[in-house]
Write a protein that holds these residues in place. Sequence first.
Motif, PDB file in Angstrom:
ATOM      1  N   SER A 157       0.824  -1.214   0.000  1.00 37.38           N
ATOM      2  CA  SER A 157       0.000   0.000   0.000  1.00 37.38           C
ATOM      3  C   SER A 157       0.852   1.255   0.000  1.00 37.38           C
ATOM      4  CB  SER A 157      -0.894   0.049   1.250  1.00 37.38           C
ATOM      5  OG  SER A 157      -1.806  -1.002   1.250  1.00 37.38           O
ATOM      6  N   LEU A 158       2.026   1.152   0.612  1.00 38.77           N
ATOM      7  CA  LEU A 158       2.834   2.358   0.815  1.00 38.77           C
ATOM      8  C   LEU A 158       3.983   2.505  -0.192  1.00 38.77           C
ATOM      9  CD1 LEU A 158       2.972   2.167   4.721  1.00 38.77           C
ATOM     10  CD2 LEU A 158       1.586   3.723   3.352  1.00 38.77           C
ATOM     11  N   GLN A 159       4.195   1.502  -1.047  1.00 40.95           N
ATOM     12  CA  GLN A 159       5.376   1.524  -1.927  1.00 40.95           C
ATOM     13  C   GLN A 159       5.425   2.758  -2.831  1.00 40.95           C
ATOM     14  OE1 GLN A 159       5.378   0.930  -5.461  1.00 40.95           O
ATOM     15  NE2 GLN A 159       3.234   0.368  -5.684  1.00 40.95           N
ATOM     16  N   LYS A 160       4.221   3.241  -3.215  1.00 38.48           N
ATOM     17  CA  LYS A 160       4.221   4.374  -4.164  1.00 38.48           C
ATOM     18  C   LYS A 160       4.677   5.682  -3.516  1.00 38.48           C
ATOM     19  CE  LYS A 160      -0.784   4.866  -3.578  1.00 38.48           C
ATOM     20  NZ  LYS A 160      -1.006   3.576  -2.899  1.00 38.48           N
ATOM     21  N   TYR A 161       4.755   5.693  -2.179  1.00 39.98           N
ATOM     22  CA  TYR A 161       5.163   6.915  -1.486  1.00 39.98           C
ATOM     23  C   TYR A 161       6.678   7.018  -1.296  1.00 39.98           C
ATOM     24  CZ  TYR A 161       0.238   7.410  -0.139  1.00 39.98           C
ATOM     25  OH  TYR A 161      -1.118   7.543  -0.146  1.00 39.98           O
ATOM     26  N   THR A 162       7.395   5.948  -1.665  1.00 37.39           N
ATOM     27  CA  THR A 162       8.842   5.986  -1.396  1.00 37.39           C
ATOM     28  C   THR A 162       9.624   5.639  -2.658  1.00 37.39           C
ATOM     29  OG1 THR A 162      10.567   5.231   0.112  1.00 37.39           O
ATOM     30  CG2 THR A 162       8.957   3.585  -0.559  1.00 37.39           C
ATOM     31  N   ASN A 163      10.948   5.884  -2.619  1.00 38.67           N
ATOM     32  CA  ASN A 163      11.736   5.612  -3.826  1.00 38.67           C
ATOM     33  C   ASN A 163      11.895   4.106  -4.025  1.00 38.67           C
ATOM     34  OD1 ASN A 163      14.017   4.714  -2.342  1.00 38.67           O
ATOM     35  ND2 ASN A 163      14.441   6.853  -1.850  1.00 38.67           N
ATOM     36  N   ILE A 164      12.254   3.749  -5.260  1.00 40.75           N
ATOM     37  CA  ILE A 164      12.275   2.335  -5.625  1.00 40.75           C
ATOM     38  C   ILE A 164      13.383   1.556  -4.892  1.00 40.75           C
ATOM     39  CG2 ILE A 164      13.629   2.714  -7.732  1.00 40.75           C
ATOM     40  CD1 ILE A 164      10.663   0.279  -7.454  1.00 40.75           C
ATOM     41  N   GLU A 165      14.476   2.263  -4.522  1.00 42.34           N
ATOM     42  CA  GLU A 165      15.524   1.584  -3.743  1.00 42.34           C
ATOM     43  C   GLU A 165      14.931   1.065  -2.428  1.00 42.34           C
ATOM     44  OE1 GLU A 165      15.877   4.536  -5.121  1.00 42.34           O
ATOM     45  OE2 GLU A 165      17.840   4.741  -6.089  1.00 42.34           O
ATOM     46  N   ASN A 166      14.143   1.931  -1.765  1.00 43.44           N
ATOM     47  CA  ASN A 166      13.494   1.507  -0.522  1.00 43.44           C
ATOM     48  C   ASN A 166      12.536   0.329  -0.751  1.00 43.44           C
ATOM     49  OD1 ASN A 166      14.665   3.159   1.336  1.00 43.44           O
ATOM     50  ND2 ASN A 166      13.027   4.719   1.324  1.00 43.44           N
ATOM     51  N   VAL A 167      11.832   0.374  -1.886  1.00 47.61           N
ATOM     52  CA  VAL A 167      10.875  -0.711  -2.179  1.00 47.61           C
ATOM     53  C   VAL A 167      11.634  -2.034  -2.317  1.00 47.61           C
ATOM     54  CG1 VAL A 167       9.120  -1.549  -3.780  1.00 47.61           C
ATOM     55  CG2 VAL A 167       9.276   0.901  -3.305  1.00 47.61           C
ATOM     56  N   PHE A 168      12.794  -1.984  -3.007  1.00 47.25           N
ATOM     57  CA  PHE A 168      13.590  -3.210  -3.149  1.00 47.25           C
ATOM     58  C   PHE A 168      14.091  -3.681  -1.774  1.00 47.25           C
ATOM     59  CE2 PHE A 168      14.900  -4.487  -7.620  1.00 47.25           C
ATOM     60  CZ  PHE A 168      13.772  -3.925  -8.206  1.00 47.25           C
ATOM     61  N   GLU A 169      14.476  -2.718  -0.929  1.00 49.93           N
ATOM     62  CA  GLU A 169      14.927  -3.079   0.423  1.00 49.93           C
ATOM     63  C   GLU A 169      13.793  -3.757   1.195  1.00 49.93           C
ATOM     64  OE1 GLU A 169      17.930  -3.089   1.959  1.00 49.93           O
ATOM     65  OE2 GLU A 169      18.550  -2.641  -0.103  1.00 49.93           O
ATOM     66  N   MET A 170      12.587  -3.164   1.085  1.00 50.98           N
ATOM     67  CA  MET A 170      11.425  -3.760   1.772  1.00 50.98           C
ATOM     68  C   MET A 170      11.154  -5.154   1.227  1.00 50.98           C
ATOM     69  SD  MET A 170       8.545  -0.901   2.590  1.00 50.98           S
ATOM     70  CE  MET A 170       8.461   0.030   1.085  1.00 50.98           C
ATOM     71  N   ALA A 171      11.277  -5.307  -0.102  1.00 51.44           N
ATOM     72  CA  ALA A 171      11.025  -6.612  -0.723  1.00 51.44           C
ATOM     73  C   ALA A 171      12.042  -7.645  -0.244  1.00 51.44           C
ATOM     74  CB  ALA A 171      11.062  -6.484  -2.242  1.00 51.44           C
ATOM     75  N   LYS A 172      13.313  -7.203  -0.073  1.00 46.51           N
ATOM     76  CA  LYS A 172      14.345  -8.131   0.424  1.00 46.51           C
ATOM     77  C   LYS A 172      13.976  -8.632   1.817  1.00 46.51           C
ATOM     78  CE  LYS A 172      18.339  -6.263  -1.952  1.00 46.51           C
ATOM     79  NZ  LYS A 172      19.371  -5.244  -1.768  1.00 46.51           N
ATOM     80  N   GLU A 173      13.381  -7.738   2.610  1.00 45.37           N
ATOM     81  CA  GLU A 173      12.965  -8.130   3.968  1.00 45.37           C
ATOM     82  C   GLU A 173      11.572  -8.766   3.964  1.00 45.37           C
ATOM     83  OE1 GLU A 173      13.648  -5.337   7.274  1.00 45.37           O
ATOM     84  OE2 GLU A 173      14.605  -4.025   5.791  1.00 45.37           O
ATOM     85  N   GLU A 174      11.013  -8.980   2.750  1.00 48.00           N
ATOM     86  CA  GLU A 174       9.672  -9.555   2.557  1.00 48.00           C
ATOM     87  C   GLU A 174       8.612  -8.783   3.334  1.00 48.00           C
ATOM     88  OE1 GLU A 174       9.735 -13.811   2.929  1.00 48.00           O
ATOM     89  OE2 GLU A 174      10.614 -13.866   0.922  1.00 48.00           O
ATOM     90  N   LEU A 175       8.676  -7.462   3.230  1.00 50.11           N
ATOM     91  CA  LEU A 175       7.737  -6.602   3.964  1.00 50.11           C
ATOM     92  C   LEU A 175       6.570  -6.130   3.104  1.00 50.11           C
ATOM     93  CD1 LEU A 175      10.200  -4.330   5.992  1.00 50.11           C
ATOM     94  CD2 LEU A 175       8.759  -6.176   6.868  1.00 50.11           C
ATOM     95  N   LEU A 176       6.635  -6.381   1.784  1.00 52.75           N
ATOM     96  CA  LEU A 176       5.587  -5.810   0.921  1.00 52.75           C
ATOM     97  C   LEU A 176       4.209  -6.373   1.251  1.00 52.75           C
ATOM     98  CD1 LEU A 176       7.343  -5.534  -2.561  1.00 52.75           C
ATOM     99  CD2 LEU A 176       6.989  -3.756  -0.859  1.00 52.75           C
ATOM    100  N   ASP A 177       4.153  -7.618   1.695  1.00 51.63           N
ATOM    101  CA  ASP A 177       2.839  -8.195   2.023  1.00 51.63           C
ATOM    102  C   ASP A 177       2.601  -8.239   3.527  1.00 51.63           C
ATOM    103  OD1 ASP A 177       4.648 -10.131   2.676  1.00 51.63           O
ATOM    104  OD2 ASP A 177       3.584 -11.777   1.701  1.00 51.63           O
ATOM    105  N   LYS A 178       3.364  -7.419   4.258  1.00 51.98           N
ATOM    106  CA  LYS A 178       3.184  -7.418   5.726  1.00 51.98           C
ATOM    107  C   LYS A 178       2.867  -6.017   6.240  1.00 51.98           C
ATOM    108  CE  LYS A 178       6.128 -11.367   6.632  1.00 51.98           C
ATOM    109  NZ  LYS A 178       6.573 -11.572   5.252  1.00 51.98           N
ATOM    110  N   GLU A 179       2.265  -6.004   7.461  1.00 50.32           N
ATOM    111  CA  GLU A 179       2.033  -4.711   8.125  1.00 50.32           C
ATOM    112  C   GLU A 179       3.354  -4.191   8.656  1.00 50.32           C
ATOM    113  OE1 GLU A 179      -0.727  -4.220  11.284  1.00 50.32           O
ATOM    114  OE2 GLU A 179      -2.340  -5.131  10.141  1.00 50.32           O
ATOM    115  N   LEU A 180       3.655  -2.943   8.383  1.00 50.26           N
ATOM    116  CA  LEU A 180       4.901  -2.378   8.899  1.00 50.26           C
ATOM    117  C   LEU A 180       4.677  -1.886  10.332  1.00 50.26           C
ATOM    118  CD1 LEU A 180       6.296  -0.269   5.893  1.00 50.26           C
ATOM    119  CD2 LEU A 180       6.426  -2.707   6.292  1.00 50.26           C
ATOM    120  N   THR A 181       5.660  -2.140  11.165  1.00 49.04           N
ATOM    121  CA  THR A 181       5.596  -1.629  12.539  1.00 49.04           C
ATOM    122  C   THR A 181       5.925  -0.129  12.513  1.00 49.04           C
ATOM    123  OG1 THR A 181       7.923  -2.037  12.864  1.00 49.04           O
ATOM    124  CG2 THR A 181       6.430  -3.839  13.454  1.00 49.04           C
ATOM    125  N   ASP A 182       5.709   0.528  13.659  1.00 51.72           N
ATOM    126  CA  ASP A 182       6.055   1.955  13.732  1.00 51.72           C
ATOM    127  C   ASP A 182       7.538   2.169  13.404  1.00 51.72           C
ATOM    128  OD1 ASP A 182       3.554   2.743  14.273  1.00 51.72           O
ATOM    129  OD2 ASP A 182       3.836   3.040  16.431  1.00 51.72           O
TER     130      ASP A 182
END
Lengths: 77, 362
Positions: B135-160
């Motif tokens: 839901s939030l990937q479009k708000y950040t740069n693509i490098e961050n999105v790849f980092e989140m994907a490496k941590e398998e966070l794209l399908d998870k709720e992010l903590t604070d």
Amino acid sequence: MKDISILDNIFEIEENIKSNLNYIIKGRRLDELSDEELILLKELYLLINKQLENRIEFKKKKISDIREKISNIIYNK
Amino acid sequence: MEKKNLNENFIKKLKDTKTVVTHFGDDLDNRSSIYALEKWARENGILEEDETITVERVPAGKVKEGFINLDTGGHIGCREDEETIVIDGNPKEGIKSAIQALVERLNIQVPNQILEIADTMPTKISPFDTRSGLSLQKYTNIENVFEMAKEELLDKELTDEQLEKYGLMEAQKSQQKIVDEAVEKIKKYTKELSNGESVVISPEFIKAGSIIAYEMGINYFASIDAHKSGQGITFAINAKPGKVLPGNVREYGNKLVEQYKNQDGTSGVFVHPNNSMVVAGGPKNPDFKIDMSKEDMINKIDVLFKEYAREDLKKQIEQEDKMKNKLLNENIILDEKENQAKDLEKEVQGLNKKNIDKSIKM
């Protein structure tokens, strides 16, 4: 289904469902019914089928009871 | 062309043009494809460290000859000759996205989660979950999105802490506001159909509207908007993932495809190969418009869905009628069985009485 002839062979449905069906269909084909009438007709079909399913369960139970009685007589229980 | 020549051709084309062509508008697929290609090009000395790839935009489904076209937005698959290279998803051949096609074409590495999620609608991620990485990937740069994907966070709720780490605290609030507004508008524009389904026919663009509508149990989402020029309209009609659009809606879409066909064979109207979408103009094809008033298109879509629902309802009644006949037959068979059982019972009872009488006499 080109015409609706369900009233001829459903003898076990309640009188009020029968009269509702009669009222909706009035001898017309599905194409001739309005959307509202089609919705009601589907609801009635669901009721009829539910009732027929209940009747099947009831009959199965009855047959099973008779078979058990026969078995008891044969084996003198 | 042999694989070696293919790679040489690709590298030459990229070196010569330093450009990729993609559809108007950004989504996870074209963003990740361009980023992955740029990274690969630097690592392989095709681009200098400080060089970037120029991104040119074309309407969805179009190809710019003489260039590398990466994600056309039309799911037209890959094609390649000495002049033009097209790298795109092709769902009919199991290639879900352009990034998947790119990874297979150049053998480059991207996080698995990007491949799983780009250009798909992952069922386990709810749009109501405004804390999910997707839901939030479009708000950040693509490098961050790849980092989140490496941590398998794209399908998870992010903590604070994770929201803070990726700078997405404010974005989550904005996303929540978008969802709340969308729900309100969807409720306003939802129409119940006679076959028990429902459709949203919205006379305005609703951000994240379709995915939120599906989550609310609505199968179809239509959105009609005035064209930016002030004349004509753009529209999109989508079906919930796993469903297809009604046949008459698809037929209408195909009719428009023909009507708005360009000389090069492409069209401003796109019907998705899996029959889940008809789209005319919009963010991926911003210059295109249909010459029709908004009211006329709303009425047209309304009528199409009403006609579909009525036909579907008639089919449902026919199914119930078949079921009724089956149940009636079963009832008749059981009546016969019951009678046979009763006869047998009488017979057995009679035999039993005779035996008892015989015993008494003895």
